[in-house]
Design an enzyme around this catalytic site. Structure first.
Site, PDB file in Angstrom:
ATOM      1  N   TYR A 143       0.834  -1.197   0.000  1.00  0.00           N
ATOM      2  CA  TYR A 143       0.000   0.000   0.000  1.00  0.00           C
ATOM      3  C   TYR A 143       0.873   1.252   0.000  1.00  0.00           C
ATOM      4  O   TYR A 143       0.644   2.187  -0.762  1.00  0.00           O
ATOM      5  CB  TYR A 143      -0.931   0.013   1.221  1.00  0.00           C
ATOM      6  CG  TYR A 143      -1.942  -1.111   1.221  1.00  0.00           C
ATOM      7  CD1 TYR A 143      -3.089  -1.046   0.440  1.00  0.00           C
ATOM      8  CD2 TYR A 143      -1.760  -2.242   2.008  1.00  0.00           C
ATOM      9  CE1 TYR A 143      -4.021  -2.073   0.441  1.00  0.00           C
ATOM     10  CE2 TYR A 143      -2.687  -3.271   2.020  1.00  0.00           C
ATOM     11  CZ  TYR A 143      -3.812  -3.184   1.229  1.00  0.00           C
ATOM     12  OH  TYR A 143      -4.731  -4.200   1.231  1.00  0.00           O
ATOM     13  N   ASN A 180     -12.367   0.738  -5.981  1.00  0.00           N
ATOM     14  CA  ASN A 180     -12.023   0.488  -7.383  1.00  0.00           C
ATOM     15  C   ASN A 180     -13.247  -0.061  -8.123  1.00  0.00           C
ATOM     16  O   ASN A 180     -13.752  -1.120  -7.779  1.00  0.00           O
ATOM     17  CB  ASN A 180     -10.868  -0.524  -7.425  1.00  0.00           C
ATOM     18  CG  ASN A 180     -10.456  -0.925  -8.821  1.00  0.00           C
ATOM     19  OD1 ASN A 180     -10.929  -0.395  -9.824  1.00  0.00           O
ATOM     20  ND2 ASN A 180      -9.568  -1.902  -8.891  1.00  0.00           N
ATOM     21  N   CYS A 216      -6.397  -4.342  -8.089  1.00  0.00           N
ATOM     22  CA  CYS A 216      -6.239  -3.987  -6.674  1.00  0.00           C
ATOM     23  C   CYS A 216      -5.850  -5.193  -5.821  1.00  0.00           C
ATOM     24  O   CYS A 216      -5.292  -5.017  -4.739  1.00  0.00           O
ATOM     25  CB  CYS A 216      -7.498  -3.318  -6.143  1.00  0.00           C
ATOM     26  SG  CYS A 216      -9.017  -4.208  -6.449  1.00  0.00           S
ATOM     27  N   HIS A 217      -6.070  -6.409  -6.318  1.00  0.00           N
ATOM     28  CA  HIS A 217      -5.656  -7.602  -5.572  1.00  0.00           C
ATOM     29  C   HIS A 217      -4.138  -7.698  -5.464  1.00  0.00           C
ATOM     30  O   HIS A 217      -3.626  -8.401  -4.607  1.00  0.00           O
ATOM     31  CB  HIS A 217      -6.222  -8.875  -6.222  1.00  0.00           C
ATOM     32  CG  HIS A 217      -5.774  -9.110  -7.619  1.00  0.00           C
ATOM     33  ND1 HIS A 217      -6.377  -8.488  -8.711  1.00  0.00           N
ATOM     34  CD2 HIS A 217      -4.783  -9.887  -8.126  1.00  0.00           C
ATOM     35  CE1 HIS A 217      -5.775  -8.887  -9.818  1.00  0.00           C
ATOM     36  NE2 HIS A 217      -4.801  -9.731  -9.490  1.00  0.00           N
ATOM     37  N   GLU A 232      -1.761 -15.936 -10.433  1.00  0.00           N
ATOM     38  CA  GLU A 232      -0.777 -15.158 -11.156  1.00  0.00           C
ATOM     39  C   GLU A 232       0.661 -15.543 -10.811  1.00  0.00           C
ATOM     40  O   GLU A 232       1.602 -15.011 -11.384  1.00  0.00           O
ATOM     41  CB  GLU A 232      -0.980 -13.662 -10.886  1.00  0.00           C
ATOM     42  CG  GLU A 232      -2.287 -13.139 -11.447  1.00  0.00           C
ATOM     43  CD  GLU A 232      -2.439 -11.630 -11.263  1.00  0.00           C
ATOM     44  OE1 GLU A 232      -1.512 -10.974 -10.744  1.00  0.00           O
ATOM     45  OE2 GLU A 232      -3.496 -11.123 -11.656  1.00  0.00           O
TER      46      GLU A 232
END
Length: 168
Positions: free
Chosen positions: A98, A121, A129-130, A160
């Site tokens: 963050y 978002n 945002c993840h 990912e």
């Protein structure tokens, strides 16, 4: 006139709103949003069809970068700067804290404020945002089915390759 479509994904059913020129929303529900002009099309507009195809490819592991115009809606300049920095600089399989996103966006937003921006978002997954995490763990996540935010965030990051697969 906005169009709405859904996609069944490994993290649940996702709703997508397109206005024909940009993707306006990605929702964690399958019901059309309560917008007076949003309707479910029997034949979705080409942009909605492309968004559905790209999200399907993403969940299949065949797409690493979205190529879709997005509309972040009415946002403050600071919120827009943070979400744009996230969209443009944090790639597939990467994470950023963050505080790191606050610095990268050139804003004076504290880490907690960045968390609030991530929660607002309008196009999660596409604006990833993840991928924004706490300095000491995953942080929070408001996406996914009710009560499943962190499990959804973990799944996306594992998918990912940003996190090792969970043993449990």
């Amino acid at each position: 006139m906005p169009s709405f479509g859904t996609l069944l994904s490994p993290i649940g059913e996702i709703g997508i709103v397109s206005d024909g020129t940009a993707i306006r929303k990605v929702t964690w529900r399958s019901d059309p949003p309560a917008e007076p002009d949003a309707e479910t099309d029997a034949e979705p507009d080409p942009l909605l069809a492309e968004a559905l195809a790209q999200l399907t490819a993403y969940f299949a592991g065949a797409l690493r970068e979205f190529d879709l115009p997005v509309d972040l809606g009415r946002q403050t300049d600071t919120t827009r700067a943070v979400l744009t920095a996230l969209y443009e600089t944090v790639g597939h399989g990467e994470t950023l804290t963050y505080g790191g996103l606050a610095r990268r966006s050139g804003t004076d937003v504290p880490a907690r404020g960045i968390g609030a921006i991530m929660g607002a978002n309008p196009v999660p997954i596409i604006v990833p945002c993840h991928r924004v995490v706490a300095g000491d763990g995953l942080g929070g996540y408001s996406g996914g089915a009710p009560g499943q935010g962190l499990a959804t965030k973990r799944w996306l990051l594992e998918h990912e390759g940003a996190l090792p697969a969970s043993l449990f």
